[in-house]
Scaffold this active site. Structure first.
Site, PDB file in Angstrom:
ATOM      1  N   ASN A   1      74.602  73.969  94.867  1.00 54.22           N
ATOM      2  CA  ASN A   1      74.652  74.414  96.263  1.00 54.22           C
ATOM      3  C   ASN A   1      75.517  73.410  97.017  1.00 54.22           C
ATOM      4  O   ASN A   1      75.842  72.349  96.497  1.00 54.22           O
ATOM      5  CB  ASN A   1      73.262  74.579  96.871  1.00 54.22           C
TER       6      ASN A   1
ATOM      7  N   ASP B   1      71.081  74.150  88.413  1.00 50.98           N
ATOM      8  CA  ASP B   1      71.311  72.862  89.069  1.00 50.98           C
ATOM      9  C   ASP B   1      70.201  71.866  88.700  1.00 50.98           C
ATOM     10  O   ASP B   1      70.466  70.714  88.303  1.00 50.98           O
ATOM     11  CB  ASP B   1      71.300  73.134  90.586  1.00 50.98           C
TER      12      ASP B   1
END
Ligand code: ADP
Length: 174
Positions: free
Chosen positions: A26, A36
């Site tokens: 992000n 992530d």
């Protein structure tokens, strides 16, 4: 130069023995869930340290959607992580150019470092809710356009549905 060899595997992006793995990051570059979270967990603190330095220098306002930037891969088998920020799916709005840009910019960033093999997750299809059949078509199209020079571009799909969507999006002959 020849078109890249596109391969598909069902599995975990953090286990891929390629030169570069792509992170569905992000824009904060400070970690999150999904891919992530897995990359930072398995790759260790060196990745986050480099992300913080990037925020302090080039990306104070965050990494823009559709852009990509590389860091060390820390303890992962890969040499580099290429962080890219996919667009959030918005019904009634066509953001496909941004999703294609994530793939093109990731390939460019990896190529600049000398990577010949790269692995992508299905960017934007998790928390960002992009329908996987459509994301697969966009991702494969972008790789066919921008993937020259890579000996392998691997899509790593977490589940069977995503695998089937990418298999359906490959051109015949693959
Ligand atoms: P985004 O925020 O871009 O949607 P996510 O990380 O939430 O990114 O999800 C992207 C895709 O990656 C989803 O299809 C999800 O199922 C898949 N995924 C989650 N963890 C992993 C992993 N460790 N390896 C590969 N794919 C993963």
């Amino acid at each position: 130069m020849a078109k890249p060899n596109i391969t598909l595997v069902q599995g975990d992006i953090t286990e891929q023995d390629v030169d570069a793995v792509v992170n569905a990051a992000n824009s904060s570059l400070l970690g999150g869930g999904g891919v992530d979270g897995a990359i930072h967990r398995r790759g260790g603190p060196d990745i986050l340290a480099e992300c913080r330095r990037l925020r302090a220098s080039r990306y104070g306002g965050g990494l823009p959607v559709g852009h990509a930037v590389a860091t060390t891969a820390g303890k992962l088998p890969a040499r580099w992580v290429v962080h890219t920020v996919g667009p959030v799916w918005e019904p009634g709005e066509d953001r496909s150019a941004l999703l294609a840009s994530c793939h093109r910019e990731s390939l460019r960033a990896a190529r600049e470092l000398g990577a010949r093999t790269i692995a992508f997750p299905a960017v934007s299809t998790g928390v960002f809710r992009w329908p996987v059949e459509d994301a697969a078509r966009i991702a494969v199209g972008a790789v066919l356009e921008e993937g020259e020079g890579f000996t392998e571009v691997r899509f790593v799909l977490f589940d069977q549905r995503a695998y089937d969507a990418f298999a359906a999006a490959l051109p015949s002959g693959h």
